[in-house]
Design an enzyme around this catalytic site. Structure first.
Site, PDB file in Angstrom:
ATOM      1  N   CYS A   2       0.447  -1.066  -0.152  1.00  0.00           N
ATOM      2  CA  CYS A   2       0.121  -0.235  -0.173  1.00  0.00           C
ATOM      3  C   CYS A   2       1.178   1.048  -0.162  1.00  0.00           C
ATOM      4  O   CYS A   2       2.088   0.940   0.396  1.00  0.00           O
ATOM      5  CB  CYS A   2      -0.487  -0.244   1.369  1.00  0.00           C
ATOM      6  N   ARG A  27       5.412  -0.186  -6.432  1.00  0.00           N
ATOM      7  CA  ARG A  27       4.940  -1.021  -5.329  1.00  0.00           C
ATOM      8  C   ARG A  27       4.004  -1.609  -5.217  1.00  0.00           C
ATOM      9  O   ARG A  27       4.069  -2.714  -4.360  1.00  0.00           O
ATOM     10  CB  ARG A  27       5.430   0.664  -3.663  1.00  0.00           C
ATOM     11  N   TRP A  74      -2.894  -2.876  -1.091  1.00  0.00           N
ATOM     12  CA  TRP A  74      -2.951  -4.211  -1.698  1.00  0.00           C
ATOM     13  C   TRP A  74      -3.509  -5.612  -0.493  1.00  0.00           C
ATOM     14  O   TRP A  74      -3.403  -4.517   0.249  1.00  0.00           O
ATOM     15  CB  TRP A  74      -1.509  -4.568  -1.333  1.00  0.00           C
ATOM     16  N   ASN A 100      -1.176   2.181   6.109  1.00  0.00           N
ATOM     17  CA  ASN A 100      -0.607   0.693   5.440  1.00  0.00           C
ATOM     18  C   ASN A 100      -0.720   0.239   6.663  1.00  0.00           C
ATOM     19  O   ASN A 100       0.016   0.362   8.177  1.00  0.00           O
ATOM     20  CB  ASN A 100       0.403   1.209   5.142  1.00  0.00           C
ATOM     21  N   GLY A 101      -0.527  -1.190   6.354  1.00  0.00           N
ATOM     22  CA  GLY A 101      -0.266  -2.233   8.026  1.00  0.00           C
ATOM     23  C   GLY A 101      -1.278  -3.034   8.036  1.00  0.00           C
ATOM     24  O   GLY A 101      -2.479  -3.076   7.512  1.00  0.00           O
ATOM     25  N   GLU A 481      18.937 -17.012  -8.533  1.00  0.00           N
ATOM     26  CA  GLU A 481      18.499 -15.617  -8.663  1.00  0.00           C
ATOM     27  C   GLU A 481      18.319 -15.735 -10.143  1.00  0.00           C
ATOM     28  O   GLU A 481      17.156 -14.829 -10.304  1.00  0.00           O
ATOM     29  CB  GLU A 481      19.287 -14.803  -8.696  1.00  0.00           C
ATOM     30  N   LYS A 485      14.272 -14.705 -11.134  1.00  0.00           N
ATOM     31  CA  LYS A 485      13.944 -13.382 -11.749  1.00  0.00           C
ATOM     32  C   LYS A 485      12.646 -13.525 -12.588  1.00  0.00           C
ATOM     33  O   LYS A 485      11.863 -13.590 -13.242  1.00  0.00           O
ATOM     34  CB  LYS A 485      15.187 -12.789 -12.431  1.00  0.00           C
ATOM     35  N   GLU A 488       8.974 -14.914 -11.607  1.00  0.00           N
ATOM     36  CA  GLU A 488       8.691 -12.925 -11.770  1.00  0.00           C
ATOM     37  C   GLU A 488       7.992 -12.504 -11.637  1.00  0.00           C
ATOM     38  O   GLU A 488       6.619 -12.133 -11.785  1.00  0.00           O
ATOM     39  CB  GLU A 488       9.703 -12.713  -9.607  1.00  0.00           C
ATOM     40  N   HIS A 504      19.228 -36.125  -8.023  1.00  0.00           N
ATOM     41  CA  HIS A 504      18.645 -36.760  -7.018  1.00  0.00           C
ATOM     42  C   HIS A 504      17.169 -36.567  -7.266  1.00  0.00           C
ATOM     43  O   HIS A 504      16.280 -36.253  -6.113  1.00  0.00           O
ATOM     44  CB  HIS A 504      19.232 -35.541  -5.437  1.00  0.00           C
ATOM     45  N   LYS A 603       6.661  -3.953  -4.707  1.00  0.00           N
ATOM     46  CA  LYS A 603       8.679  -3.871  -4.102  1.00  0.00           C
ATOM     47  C   LYS A 603       8.869  -3.568  -3.159  1.00  0.00           C
ATOM     48  O   LYS A 603      10.242  -4.787  -2.431  1.00  0.00           O
ATOM     49  CB  LYS A 603       8.736  -2.575  -4.834  1.00  0.00           C
TER      50      LYS A 603
END
Ligand code: M6R
Length: 608
Positions: A2, A27, A74, A100-101, A481, A485, A488, A504, A603
């Site tokens: 948010c 964000r 969000w 927010n939160g 990584e 990338k 996402e 394995h 973000k």
């Protein structure tokens, strides 16, 4: 996550609020809203989806206001609907908040309010907080906000207005960032400096449990008990240009290409080749304790966790200090053993990731030395840790972390050199290492020439729904990584593995439909990595190898080879990750994905 923007001043608030929301757009959000004080009351507009949908609702009724607040939500409590979007109002309809939160005890507070005859219209915890503030309101907004927040558990960054006090905004925070921008006869309060920078570079960073009250006469800050708190006005590090695309189609592309320069800035003044030493000013106050540390726990999430894994290799190899890299979300809850002499190193681009923050607090509460490796200046982790090193790579806007990763690795590489010299590295070996590290920006600039080849390879495999990334030793975190990338931003399933683990189980997946990216630069693990390529090939798999320039042999066994410059093995991740960032970027563009704002992602993950 948010975003909050609030404005009080002499200019028209709505355009400033909308522009601010757009700056926070990166964000991630699913609905938006705005409220202004006008004509003796509040005017509220809310909408689901993009900010453009909200803009369409901004009519003459809202225009011209000088005080207002806006929010991008969000969803956490309740679906992303107009009714759940912020701002939320109290029972009188004259008080509004953006938040927010998460208010963790909202159910209890709601039950209490219901016994007072106050009912809710949305499913949100925020509405409960708005109604609680309204319930306590007796003509003074800051008193009501403080009283309600004293009753609230959880995290918040809030801004509140009341139509009866039309020239006042009250803002407060705990756990969620909030910054007060101090302009010329105006204030812009925001959850992120990106919404402030075009108006002023003068800011006040609120700390947890602090309240700011802004009016045309000035601002004051208090704690939740109403005791005044003195605050510094700080200078923002951001520039407006850093928030623009600069000719690139996406921020991710801009940030990939910025890496030579962002790393130069990151290392500037910190590598002294004349004296062969590393100068990390942010650690001076704790240098002795750090040098004598017995164990380092690196803790982080996502990409920052991958950087931590690279750091583990570097510090163990150069300084011989035992290291463990822990997911912050696990570390914070499992009552970790932290004995005397432990250092906890929290790594975070945003400095606001809730799990990383909680992990660093766990370290602090158990008596560890807690350090931060953070990009966002003034962020919560940066302020709460004992000491630390800023990345100085500039604002990262693309949700997919790129230049922050290389910045984190570069800082860890400098830290490893710093500790190494004090533990057992010779002057000569450190000099050689630092010379190579200082030369990395040039090597990355050269590696960026692979961009076109990466586009072609991405086009070749764009319809493959599963990719595998393999790496050994210090290249293993790079495999993780690269896979992160890709998944996402392009929504292709990808898995990163230590190459030997393939046998394995995952080897069963190999087929011609599955591209396998193998990190095989020259070094310790080269022959074994070539062995893995052979295994994949012999099962019909298609290999994209990342190899060292001049390695002509590998062309015979891999279908595609991305050649990176020769660098010392320990610094290899700083160059091998570059083509993986570009591959993911092009795959996402070719699949028509929203590269900078991938679905479901934010973000900075400031809620659990
Ligand atoms: O701001 P932080 O570095 O603490 O964020 C941690 C992760 O959320 C972040 O690295 C995330 O994994 C990135 N989107 C990956 O590109």
């Amino acid at each position: 996550m948010c975003g909050i923007v609030a404005y009080l001043g002499t200019r028209e608030a709505p355009p400033i609020l909308i522009e601010g929301l757009k700056r926070l757009d990166y964000r991630g959000y699913d609905s938006a809203g705005v409220v202004v004080i006008k004509g003796g009351g509040l005017v509220v507009r809310r909408s689901v989806g993009r900010i453009a949908a909200l803009e369409e609702k901004l009519d003459a009724q809202i225009a011209g206001a000088r005080v207002g607040m806006a929010h991008t939500r969000w969803a956490t409590h309740g679906a992303p609907t107009e009714g759940n979007a912020h701002p939320h109002r109290d029972a009188s309809g004259r008080l509004a908040i953006v938040h927010n939160g998460i208010i963790e005890n909202y159910r209890v507070l709601k039950q209490y309010l219901e016994t007072q005859g106050i009912t809710m219209e949305s499913q949100t915890d925020t509405e409960v907080l708005a109604k609680l503030i309204g319930h306590f309101y007796e003509g003074n907004l800051e008193d009501a906000v403080r009283r309600a927040l004293r009753e609230s558990r959880g995290t918040f960054g809030i801004a509140a207005i009341h139509a009866d006090e039309p020239n006042k905004i009250v803002a407060a925070r705990r756990g969620s960032p909030l910054i007060v921008g101090v302009g010329d006869a105006e204030y812009i309060i925001a959850s992120d400096a990106a919404a402030i920078v075009q108006h002023t570079s003068q800011v006040i960073y609120l700390a947890d449990n602090e309240v700011a009250i802004v009016t045309p006469e000035g601002f004051k800050t208090t704690n939740l008990e109403a005791t005044p708190v003195d605050k510094h006005v700080d200078e923002l590090e951001y520039t407006l240009e850093q928030l623009e695309l600069g000719g690139h189609q996406h921020f991710m592309s801009k940030e990939i290409f910025e890496q030579p320069e962002s790393l130069r800035t990151c290392m500037r003044g910190r590598i002294d080749l004349d004296d062969s030493r590393v100068v990390l000013g942010g650690l001076t106050s704790v240098a002795r304790e750090l040098i004598n540390t017995k164990r380092i726990i690196l803790t982080a999430c996502g990409t920052a966790w991958h950087a931590g894994l690279v750091g583990e290799y570097l510090i163990e190899e150069l300084a011989r200090i035992p290291c463990e890299t822990e997911y912050a979300s696990e570390f914070r809850y499992r009552n970790p053993v932290i004995d005397f002499g432990t250092t906890v190193l929290a790594i975070s681009q945003s400095g606001e990731t809730i799990d990383t923050l909680a992990a660093s607090r766990e370290g602090r509460d158990k008596g560890a030395l807690v350090l931060g490796i953070v990009n966002a200046v003034g962020s919560t982790i940066a302020r709460e840790t004992d000491a630390g090193v800023y990345l100085h790579v500039g604002p990262e806007i693309g949700v997919a972390s790129t230049k922050a990763f290389t910045g984190q690795v570069a800082v860890l590489a400098m830290l490893a050199g710093f500790l190494g010299r004090r533990r057992h590295l010779s002057h000569e070996r450190l000099h050689e290492y630092l010379e190579a590290l200082a030369g990395i920006p040039e090597k990355i600039a050269h590696t960026l020439n692979l961009n076109n080849q990466c586009r072609h390879i991405a086009a070749d495999f764009v319809n493959s729904e599963n990719w595998l990334y393999l790496g050994r030793g210090i290249q293993y975190p790079v495999a993780l990584e690269g896979a992160l990338k890709l998944k996402e931003i392009s929504y292709i399933h990808a898995e990163g593995l230590p190459a030997a683990e393939m046998k394995h189980g995952p080897i069963a997946l190999i087929s011609e439909d599955m591209p396998v990216v193998v990190l095989a630069p020259r070094g310790h693990w080269y022959d074994k990595s070539v062995g893995n390529i052979e295994e994949v090939r012999s099962r019909g798999g298609r290999v994209i190898a990342v190899a060292t320039e001049g390695d002509t042999e590998i062309q015979h066994i891999a279908e595609h080879v991305l050649y990176v410059p020769d660098v010392p093995e320990l610094l290899g991740p700083l160059v091998t990750v570059i083509p993986l960032q570009m591959l993911a970027y092009h795959a996402a563009v070719l699949r028509g994905c929203d590269v900078d704002k991938p679905r479901n992602l934010a973000k900075a993950v400031t809620v659990e």
